[in-house]
Design a protein around this motif. Sequence first.
Motif, short mmCIF file in Angstrom:
data_model
loop_
_atom_site.label_atom_id
_atom_site.label_comp_id
_atom_site.label_asym_id
_atom_site.label_seq_id
_atom_site.Cartn_x
_atom_site.Cartn_y
_atom_site.Cartn_z
N ASN A 14 0.82 -1.21 0.00
CA ASN A 14 0.00 0.00 0.00
C ASN A 14 0.86 1.26 0.00
N PHE A 15 1.96 1.23 0.75
CA PHE A 15 2.84 2.40 0.78
C PHE A 15 3.52 2.62 -0.58
N ARG A 16 3.80 1.55 -1.29
CA ARG A 16 4.43 1.69 -2.60
C ARG A 16 3.52 2.42 -3.58
N LYS A 17 2.23 2.39 -3.35
CA LYS A 17 1.29 3.10 -4.23
C LYS A 17 1.32 4.61 -4.00
N TRP A 18 2.05 5.07 -2.99
CA TRP A 18 2.18 6.51 -2.76
C TRP A 18 3.06 7.17 -3.81
N ILE A 107 -4.97 -2.74 7.99
CA ILE A 107 -5.02 -2.03 9.28
C ILE A 107 -3.62 -1.53 9.67
N LEU A 108 -2.61 -2.38 9.47
CA LEU A 108 -1.24 -1.97 9.77
C LEU A 108 -0.83 -0.78 8.91
N TYR A 109 -1.20 -0.82 7.64
CA TYR A 109 -0.92 0.31 6.75
C TYR A 109 -1.62 1.56 7.23
N LEU A 110 -2.87 1.44 7.62
CA LEU A 110 -3.66 2.59 8.05
C LEU A 110 -3.04 3.25 9.28
#
Length: 296
Positions: A14-18, A107-110
């Motif tokens: 998910n962070f890579r999509k930033w 959830i961890l990403y959030l």
Amino acid sequence: MCKTRQILYIARGNFRKWHKNPRIILCFLLAFIFCFLLSDRVMQFAQSRGTYLQGVESFLWTFGDAQSVLAISILLLLLFSDMPNLSNEVPYFMVRTDRVVWMLGQILYLISAVFFFMLFILAAMVFLSAERAYPANMWSDTAAVLGYSGIGETLAVPAFVKVMELTTPYVCSLHIFFLMTGYAVSMAGVILFLNLCKRNGGMIGGVCFSAFGVLMNPDLVAGWFGISTEKMRIANIISGWISPLNHATYYMHSFGYDNLPKLWQSYVFFLVLGAVLFAASLVKIRNYPFSFSGTV
């Protein structure tokens, strides 16, 4: 251990999509602009008086106020509008793991994203005030003037005398940071759960979550229930206990002489609220009707 690695990998994905994501860039850009606008009052006052600030004072004077916390948290609607992230690689995750592990990764990403976002806010405020700031852990002359003279109220800066009497700048800023983080995580949990219930429902839920904090303003509560000025303390107590926004506001806490929540009680409040929302998301994901389009 394998499931732990899978959770970490999903969160990292998910962070890579930033990277070069216009929505994320806009969110952080707006956050920086908000920080500039919100800190400008204190900086202009310090410059006009020829005084200096402690390094984190612009952060704590600004975000010790409920309206400033609310203004920044609204950006979470933009940051987490697509949660849970149903990109084209999700079917492959589902083949190699299960729904609960995938949701734990979300959830961890959030939680991590909220923490990183709040660190950015803190760093931006420190950066914007660096020209007239010093690192020593002691209150500045600017803080003393704002707090003891009442000029802070004129400038709409929440410089409260009891803060300076009971704590130090770094300790106070840590409390404000974690109160803001608790509120933001809870709001993000609302967005996640309601998006699972109905697509785009999280946006509506996030707005309602914020609106509830606004409506629980002590002045409004006193007006609704016809509470007199002499009994305004009752409105403060009611709103202080039931409003998440007031739990995130530093001065809306008991410092030994009233019935408002103590700081540790607000931390427990956000911990329980976040745990309930994330547990509800884990239950909801078991029957969530995934719908994918396109190919990788």
